[in-house]
Design an enzyme around this catalytic site. Structure first.
Site, PDB file in Angstrom:
ATOM      1  N   ASP A 205      10.900 -15.446 -34.107  1.00  0.00           N
ATOM      2  CA  ASP A 205      11.576 -16.584 -33.616  1.00  0.00           C
ATOM      3  C   ASP A 205      13.012 -16.886 -34.665  1.00  0.00           C
ATOM      4  OD1 ASP A 205      12.259 -19.060 -32.985  1.00  0.00           O
ATOM      5  OD2 ASP A 205      10.710 -20.153 -33.127  1.00  0.00           O
TER       6      ASP A 205
ATOM      7  N   ASP B 243       8.670 -16.205 -38.147  1.00  0.00           N
ATOM      8  CA  ASP B 243       7.702 -16.704 -37.485  1.00  0.00           C
ATOM      9  C   ASP B 243       7.542 -15.933 -36.039  1.00  0.00           C
ATOM     10  OD1 ASP B 243       5.852 -18.583 -36.094  1.00  0.00           O
ATOM     11  OD2 ASP B 243       7.348 -19.696 -35.201  1.00  0.00           O
TER      12      ASP B 243
ATOM     13  N   ASP C  73       5.351 -16.098 -32.629  1.00  0.00           N
ATOM     14  CA  ASP C  73       4.680 -17.100 -31.544  1.00  0.00           C
ATOM     15  C   ASP C  73       4.552 -16.209 -30.418  1.00  0.00           C
ATOM     16  OD1 ASP C  73       4.009 -19.110 -29.786  1.00  0.00           O
ATOM     17  OD2 ASP C  73       5.468 -20.547 -30.685  1.00  0.00           O
TER      18      ASP C  73
END
Length: 397
Positions: free
Chosen positions: A295, A98, A100
């Protein structure tokens, strides 16, 4: 979010799902499913521990329930609907990454616009894919725009699905460059002594064919190319900005790089002790420039729930899109992720937080524009975006 706004968005999400085709992930019936409905009040309530048997056909479920968000698990289980993780019977998990934009070191919150944040996140995505493709050689990877602030990458290679948390953490550390030591990148070879020296010597090189060593070598060579192209006095001054590099070492490093350039180009950073010392410093810059700031908890969590491609993001109204690799270079989430359902119409909204809107709109030539606070008539995809982000309420037509 007030009731009129919530019901409008819920209804239009349902309209989108009725006309959409959703492809579930592989082994969908072995995964846990969860969703967030359009509940009253400021908070969100996750409904989870559902199996595909509970939901039924995914497309029918989405059209019927019209959820604000929907997720499936990276993990595959014997009993995905069991109410506790220990009772589910874990089999294996996809490796999920992920990115972000809110968490990127290069993003300055409060200064970078939404579009700028997403552009920086896309740059980080390309670095991550470089690791996954070239360093690890993964073949079964799926890239997804999250619909919000970044990107997800799903790796489903069979050889990695059984990895537990600590093994996944090692992959995280590698792509983030955590604990990377310069000496571990250097290959040491014993060579015959040179004239006047009877004892063997050591030749230290950086690999040029891949991995962090090749990244460090590219950066070091590029920096020396820049210095060698400069006026020598300016180059010496630039080199002296580095710790413990005085005029003598700077001059020696430049002369060594110039006279032994082919060796340096081949990875030999031992052409002079000053070159080696500077290479050590430059290698630290590589980690900051080339790492993939993922992440960490998402990748190490074998039970993580992740957004379903094809669904809508309840915080933006944009589509969670599965992306082909050949689409990435030209992909613009602020245009390409706008659902067709929300195009071609105008709606009335009460803007509570005016400011910049960067979504593509034909009315503004595809450029960003500013909305003022108060009652406004805007393209529906703009209105949905503003309402989903809490910047507007649905007004009466």
């Amino acid at each position: 979010m007030d009731e009129r706004t919530r019901e409008y968005l819920r209804g239009r999400f349902g309209d989108h799902y009725r006309r959409s085709s959703i492809t579930p992930p592989p082994a969908a019936n072995e995964r846990e499913w969860g969703f967030i409905p359009w509940t009253e009040g400021p908070g969100e309530t996750m409904v989870r521990h559902r199996s595909l048997l509970d939901l039924g056909n995914v497309e029918d479920f989405l059209a019927r329930k019209k959820p604000r968000h929907i997720y499936f698990s990276a993990g595959r289980y014997d009993d995905p609907s069991a109410s506790t993780m220990s009772d589910k019977g874990w089999r294996n998990s996809d490796l999920v990454f992920d990115l972000d934009a809110d968490h990127l070191p290069s993003v300055v919150l409060g200064e970078d616009t939404y579009g700028e944040m997403l552009a920086k996140c896309k740059d980080a995505l390309m670095r991550l894919l470089d690791f996954l493709d070239d360093d690890f050689g993964f073949e079964d990877t799926t890239v997804v725009f999250s619909g919000g602030r970044g990107y997800h990458v799903h790796v489903r290679d069979e050889r990695i699905r059984g990895l537990e948390r600590e093994a996944r953490r090692e992959i995280v550390d590698y792509v983030r460059g955590i604990g990377l030591e310069f000496d571990e990148l250097v290959e040491v070879e014993t060579v015959a002594g040179t004239a006047g020296r009877s004892s063997p010597a050591e030749k230290r090189t950086l690999p040029t064919d891949g991995g962090w060593g090749a990244r460090a070598h590219r950066h070091i060579l590029s920096q020396f190319d820049e210095w060698l192209a400069m006026d020598e006095a300016d180059a010496i001054e630039a080199l002296q900005r580095y710790d413990r590099i005085g005029e003598g070492k700077a001059t020696a490093a430049l002369n060594a790089a110039r006279t032994n350039y082919e060796g340096l180009e081949a990875g030999n950073i031992d052409v002079h002790s000053a070159v080696y010392q500077i290479a050590q410093v430059l290698a630290q810059e590589v980690v900051a420039a080339d790492n993939a700031p993922i992440d960490e908890p998402v990748t190490t969590d074998t039970n993580r729930l992740i957004r379903l491609p094809g669904s809508l993001h309840g915080g933006s109204g944009l589509e969670v899109q599965r992306l082909d690799r050949d689409e990435l270079a030209d992909f613009d989430p602020l245009s390409d992720a706008i659902p067709e359902t929300f195009r071609g119409h105008e709606i009335a909204v009460e803007v509570t937080e005016g400011g910049l809107v960067e979504l593509d709109t034909a009315d503004h030539g595809g450029d960003s524009f500013t909305v003022e606070a108060g009652n406004q008539t805007v393209p529906e995809h703009v209105g949905v975006f503003l309402m989903a982000r809490g910047r507007a309420r649905k007004a009466q037509e």
